[in-house]
Design a protein around this motif. Structure first.
Motif, mmCIF file in Angstrom:
data_model
loop_
_atom_site.group_PDB
_atom_site.id
_atom_site.type_symbol
_atom_site.label_atom_id
_atom_site.label_comp_id
_atom_site.label_asym_id
_atom_site.label_seq_id
_atom_site.Cartn_x
_atom_site.Cartn_y
_atom_site.Cartn_z
ATOM 1 N N ARG A 103 0.799 -1.097 0.011
ATOM 2 C CA ARG A 103 0.000 -0.044 0.019
ATOM 3 C C ARG A 103 0.762 1.402 0.117
ATOM 4 O O ARG A 103 0.196 2.255 -0.367
ATOM 5 N N GLU A 104 1.992 1.334 0.355
ATOM 6 C CA GLU A 104 2.997 2.369 0.302
ATOM 7 C C GLU A 104 3.299 2.785 -1.072
ATOM 8 O O GLU A 104 4.055 3.743 -1.338
ATOM 9 N N ILE A 105 3.198 1.850 -2.270
ATOM 10 C CA ILE A 105 3.437 2.165 -3.501
ATOM 11 C C ILE A 105 2.567 3.330 -3.670
ATOM 12 O O ILE A 105 1.241 3.493 -3.706
ATOM 13 N N PRO A 106 3.135 4.436 -4.293
ATOM 14 C CA PRO A 106 2.303 5.932 -4.584
ATOM 15 C C PRO A 106 1.077 5.470 -5.465
ATOM 16 O O PRO A 106 1.315 4.728 -6.471
ATOM 17 N N VAL A 107 -0.209 6.081 -5.500
ATOM 18 C CA VAL A 107 -1.183 6.043 -6.373
ATOM 19 C C VAL A 107 -1.043 7.400 -6.971
ATOM 20 O O VAL A 107 -1.085 8.424 -6.402
ATOM 21 N N GLY A 108 -0.913 7.360 -8.495
ATOM 22 C CA GLY A 108 -0.775 8.760 -9.097
ATOM 23 C C GLY A 108 -2.072 9.742 -9.388
ATOM 24 O O GLY A 108 -3.127 8.790 -9.159
ATOM 25 N N ALA A 109 -2.041 10.503 -10.021
ATOM 26 C CA ALA A 109 -3.078 11.467 -10.518
ATOM 27 C C ALA A 109 -4.189 10.559 -11.264
ATOM 28 O O ALA A 109 -5.370 10.657 -11.194
ATOM 29 N N ALA A 110 -3.640 9.756 -12.519
ATOM 30 C CA ALA A 110 -4.645 9.160 -13.311
ATOM 31 C C ALA A 110 -5.425 8.393 -12.593
ATOM 32 O O ALA A 110 -6.838 8.183 -12.767
ATOM 33 N N ALA A 111 -4.711 7.304 -11.845
ATOM 34 C CA ALA A 111 -5.434 6.274 -11.056
ATOM 35 C C ALA A 111 -6.675 7.051 -10.157
ATOM 36 O O ALA A 111 -7.809 6.637 -9.957
ATOM 37 N N THR A 112 -6.471 8.124 -9.427
ATOM 38 C CA THR A 112 -7.275 9.005 -8.723
ATOM 39 C C THR A 112 -8.427 9.517 -9.314
ATOM 40 O O THR A 112 -9.531 9.280 -8.926
ATOM 41 N N ALA A 113 -8.107 10.146 -10.653
ATOM 42 C CA ALA A 113 -9.045 10.531 -11.236
ATOM 43 C C ALA A 113 -9.901 9.519 -11.775
ATOM 44 O O ALA A 113 -11.133 9.639 -11.995
ATOM 45 N N TYR A 114 -9.513 8.374 -12.422
ATOM 46 C CA TYR A 114 -10.197 7.163 -12.723
ATOM 47 C C TYR A 114 -11.229 6.800 -11.965
ATOM 48 O O TYR A 114 -12.498 6.702 -11.834
ATOM 49 N N ALA A 115 -10.718 6.637 -10.679
ATOM 50 C CA ALA A 115 -11.589 6.102 -9.382
ATOM 51 C C ALA A 115 -12.466 7.087 -9.060
ATOM 52 O O ALA A 115 -13.626 6.630 -8.880
ATOM 53 N N SER A 116 -12.261 8.355 -9.106
ATOM 54 C CA SER A 116 -13.249 9.204 -8.852
ATOM 55 C C SER A 116 -14.506 9.363 -9.615
ATOM 56 O O SER A 116 -15.647 9.609 -9.465
ATOM 57 N N GLN A 117 -14.276 9.170 -11.015
ATOM 58 C CA GLN A 117 -15.164 9.350 -12.357
ATOM 59 C C GLN A 117 -15.933 8.210 -12.206
ATOM 60 O O GLN A 117 -17.184 8.211 -12.137
ATOM 61 N N VAL A 118 -15.362 7.107 -11.718
ATOM 62 C CA VAL A 118 -16.190 5.554 -11.546
ATOM 63 C C VAL A 118 -17.238 5.945 -10.250
ATOM 64 O O VAL A 118 -18.274 5.604 -10.221
ATOM 65 N N ARG A 119 -16.373 6.496 -9.193
ATOM 66 C CA ARG A 119 -17.430 6.715 -8.009
ATOM 67 C C ARG A 119 -18.709 7.570 -8.229
ATOM 68 O O ARG A 119 -19.507 7.282 -7.693
ATOM 69 N N GLU A 120 -18.315 8.373 -9.198
ATOM 70 C CA GLU A 120 -19.557 9.503 -9.575
ATOM 71 C C GLU A 120 -20.855 8.715 -10.198
ATOM 72 O O GLU A 120 -21.965 9.196 -10.391
ATOM 73 N N THR A 121 -20.278 7.417 -10.789
ATOM 74 C CA THR A 121 -21.431 6.728 -11.347
ATOM 75 C C THR A 121 -22.341 6.114 -10.554
ATOM 76 O O THR A 121 -23.574 5.268 -10.882
ATOM 77 N N THR A 122 -22.154 6.152 -9.101
ATOM 78 C CA THR A 122 -23.278 5.404 -8.275
ATOM 79 C C THR A 122 -24.393 5.824 -8.355
ATOM 80 O O THR A 122 -25.419 5.179 -8.387
ATOM 81 N N GLY A 123 -24.898 7.184 -8.713
ATOM 82 C CA GLY A 123 -26.068 7.693 -8.916
ATOM 83 C C GLY A 123 -26.637 7.457 -10.454
ATOM 84 O O GLY A 123 -27.636 8.045 -10.643
ATOM 85 N N ASP A 124 -25.778 6.974 -11.169
ATOM 86 C CA ASP A 124 -25.953 6.841 -12.755
ATOM 87 C C ASP A 124 -25.603 5.714 -13.094
ATOM 88 O O ASP A 124 -24.976 5.409 -13.857
ATOM 89 N N PRO A 125 -26.558 4.395 -12.897
ATOM 90 C CA PRO A 125 -26.052 2.954 -13.249
ATOM 91 C C PRO A 125 -25.898 2.872 -14.814
ATOM 92 O O PRO A 125 -25.043 2.219 -14.981
ATOM 93 N N VAL A 126 -26.456 3.728 -15.702
ATOM 94 C CA VAL A 126 -25.915 3.569 -17.099
ATOM 95 C C VAL A 126 -24.776 3.892 -17.258
ATOM 96 O O VAL A 126 -24.087 3.144 -18.119
ATOM 97 N N ARG A 127 -24.219 4.887 -16.859
ATOM 98 C CA ARG A 127 -22.669 5.155 -16.958
ATOM 99 C C ARG A 127 -21.953 4.030 -16.300
ATOM 100 O O ARG A 127 -20.729 3.645 -16.666
ATOM 101 N N PHE A 128 -22.325 3.675 -15.227
ATOM 102 C CA PHE A 128 -21.637 2.545 -14.493
ATOM 103 C C PHE A 128 -21.317 1.384 -15.252
ATOM 104 O O PHE A 128 -20.132 0.916 -15.518
ATOM 105 N N VAL A 129 -22.365 0.926 -16.021
ATOM 106 C CA VAL A 129 -22.392 -0.143 -16.727
ATOM 107 C C VAL A 129 -21.097 0.025 -17.877
ATOM 108 O O VAL A 129 -20.549 -0.998 -18.117
#
Ligand code: HEM
Length: 216
Positions: A103-129
Motif C-alpha cells: 500500500r506504500e506504493i504511491p497512487v498517481g493522479a491518473a488512477a485517482t481521477a479514474y476512481a473518482s469518475q467511477v465513483r460518480e456513477t453510483t447515482g447513474d447506473p447507465v454510466r456505471f455499466v
C-alpha cells in the motif's frame, strides 16, 4: 402495398454492438500505448508492473464498491457478478510481488481521477455499466493473453498473476456472450445507449491516461 408501422421501424442496434464498435479506435490506441507494448514485449519489469497493479487496485476498489451499491439496481444487476470481482486477486498479486507494504506504493493522479469518475456513477447506473464493461470484458479478452505473457516474460510462475485467473468463469467466451445478451436486454432508449457508449470511450481514455502516466 401498405407499409405497417412495424415494418417502418428500423431495428435499433444492440447495445453491446454499439459499445464494441463505438470504442474500436480507442481499443486499438490503448493496445498500442507504449506502456502496454513495453510490458507485453518484455521491456518493462516486475517492479513497474507492481506500480501498475497498485493503480489498478484503486480503480477496481471503486468499480467494486459502486458495483456493491448497484447490485440490486435494475440496470446495475445486469452486469454486477461476484464471479468477476478482482480486488482480492490484485491484493494477493501485490503482496506476492511487492510484499506486505504494497500500500506504500504511491497512487498517481491518473488512477485517482479514474476512481473518482467511477465513483460518480453510483447515482447513474447507465454510466456505471460502461466502466464495468471496459475493465472486465477486457480482462476476459486480451487480459487472458496478458497473464500468460507476464508469466513468460517476467518469470511470474509461482504467483503474482491471479488477477488474470477467473476460477468462477471457466469459459470466458460463453461468459462474454451471456454478458452481452444481458446488456442487449436492458430496456434503454437511444439516448441512454448513447450515454453508455460515450462513457465507454471515457473509460478507455482514463485507461490511456493511466498508461501514459505509467510510461512517464
Ligand atoms: C495489448 C493490450 C490488449 C490486447 C492484446 C487486447 C486484445 C483484445 C482482444 C483480442 C479482444 C477480442 C476478444 C473477443 O473477441 O472476445 C479484446 C476485447 C476487448 N478488450 Fe482488449 N486488448 C488489450 C487491451 C485492452 C485495454 C487496455 C482495454 C480497456 C481497459 C481493453 C478492453 C477490451 C474490451 C472491453 C473488449 C471487449 C470488446 C467486445 O467484444 O465488446 N482491451 N481485447
Amino acid at each position: 402495398m401498405t407499409v405497417t408501422a412495424a415494418q417502418e421501424t428500423v431495428p435499433s442496434t444492440a447495445l453491446s454492438t454499439l459499445m464494441r464498435e463505438g470504442s474500436r479506435a480507442e481499443h486499438t490506441s490503448a493496445e498500442n500505448s507504449s506502456f502496454m507494448s513495453d510490458l507485453l514485449e518484455g521491456r518493462s519489469s516486475v517492479e513497474r508492473y507492481a506500480v501498475f497493479l497498485r493503480q489498478l487496485a484503486v480503480v477496481y476498489e471503486a468499480i467494486e464498491s459502486v458495483g456493491d451499491a448497484l447490485a440490486s439496481d435494475p440496470v446495475g444487476s445486469a452486469v454486477v457478478d461476484a464471479a468477476l470481482v478482482r480486488s482480492a486477486a490484485i491484493e494477493a498479486d501485490l503482496r506476492f510481488i511487492a510484499g506486505e507494504d504494497w500500500r506504500e506504493i504511491p497512487v498517481g493522479a491518473a488512477a485517482t481521477a479514474y476512481a473518482s469518475q467511477v465513483r460518480e456513477t453510483t447515482g447513474d447506473p447507465v454510466r456505471f455499466v460502461a466502466h464495468h464493461y471496459t475493465r472486465y470484458l477486457g480482462d476476459l479478452s486480451g487480459g487472458q493473453a496478458i497473464g500468460r505473457i507476464l508469466q513468460r516474460e517476467y518469470g511470474l510462475t509461482e504467483g503474482g498473476v491471479t488477477f488474470y485467473d477467473f476460477p468462477l468463469v471457466p469459459k470466458p467466451k460463453l461468459y462474454k456472450d451471456a454478458y452481452r445478451a444481458r446488456l442487449d436486454a436492458l430496456p434503454l432508449d437511444d439516448t441512454a445507449k448513447q450515454r453508455v457508449v460515450d462513457e465507454v470511450k471515457a473509460a478507455f481514455a482514463l485507461n490511456e491516461a493511466l498508461f501514459a502516466e505509467m510510461a512517464a
